[in-house]
Design an enzyme around this catalytic site. Structure first.
Site, PDB file in Angstrom:
ATOM      1  N   ILE A 107     -17.907   8.328 -14.491  1.00  0.00           N
ATOM      2  CA  ILE A 107     -18.928   9.118 -13.810  1.00  0.00           C
ATOM      3  C   ILE A 107     -18.630  10.605 -13.990  1.00  0.00           C
ATOM      4  O   ILE A 107     -17.469  11.012 -14.022  1.00  0.00           O
ATOM      5  CB  ILE A 107     -19.003   8.729 -12.312  1.00  0.00           C
ATOM      6  N   CYS A 108     -19.676  11.388 -14.148  1.00  0.00           N
ATOM      7  CA  CYS A 108     -19.596  12.842 -14.158  1.00  0.00           C
ATOM      8  C   CYS A 108     -18.583  13.354 -15.186  1.00  0.00           C
ATOM      9  O   CYS A 108     -18.686  13.073 -16.370  1.00  0.00           O
ATOM     10  CB  CYS A 108     -19.283  13.323 -12.745  1.00  0.00           C
TER      11      CYS A 108
END
Length: 211
Positions: A107-108
């Site tokens: 994620i991210c």
């Protein structure tokens, strides 16, 4: 025993793995009632790290202790210092797992680390934006496989941007086949809408699975 391994590093975004770790470790809505998937924290070393929220986490394991045989999934959170060379071994471990069929979810900022290592060049993926990857990863060559979607699953890799914590959890749970389909749908609908009817619907699915 299989584990969900969470890589922890300084400045990690506390909230981005909150949904998925809580559901995996508690097993509260698993279709196999009474089971759970223990979460274990992994660090570049066993030195305590400090999250973006100011929490101190002491890693239980180091990267070399992760094996394909014990890994249900490797979870990689966002953080501000993924460029630090000390994080190189976990990206190499992610590559090894992906190559032998192991599951990885990023994620991210973790998607940026995967991009830097060339792991997104041949896989469909998403991130905070295509511009984000192009700007911060000069070696990134996966633009043709970028999807402007909130979460993307390509085989054994899940990617999402900073706003995709809930979607990441949903796809991890689905990939590992931990919830009944009806339970997962109601769970996701409840957290996206806050409508209590979905919570009651979720509870009903659990009762049905026990009958």
């Amino acid at each position: 025993m299989k584990y969900a391994y969470v890589y922890v590093l300084d400045t990690m975004a506390d909230w981005e793995l909150g949904f998925v770790t809580a559901e995996l470790n508690s097993g509260q809505y698993f279709k196999n009632r009474g089971s759970r998937l223990p979460v274990r924290t992994v660090g570049a070393s066993k030195r305590p790290i400090t999250t973006k929220g100011g929490l101190t986490i002491v890693p239980e394991l180091t990267v070399d202790e992760i094996t394909y045989e014990t890994s249900a999934i490797l979870l990689l959170p966002g953080a501000d210092n993924w460029k630090d060379p000390t994080n190189g071994p976990i990206i190499e471990k992610a590559k090894q797992l992906l190559n032998v069929g192991g599951y990885v979810a990023a994620i991210c900022g973790a998607t940026l680390a995967l991009a830097d290592a060339g792991l997104l060049d041949e896989r469909q993926h998403t991130s905070n934006s295509l511009e984000y990857l192009n700007l911060f990863s000069p070696s990134y060559k996966g633009a043709a496989r970028y999807k402007n979607e909130k979460v993307v699953v390509d085989g054994n890799l899940i990617t999402t941007g900073s706003a995709g914590a809930l979607e990441l959890a949903r796809e991890v749970i689905a990939l590992l086949d931990l919830f009944a389909e009806e339970t997962l749908e109601a769970w996701y609908n409840y957290f996206t809408s806050s409508d209590p009817k979905y919570f009651y619907a979720m509870m009903e699915t659990l009762q049905e699975s026990n009958s």
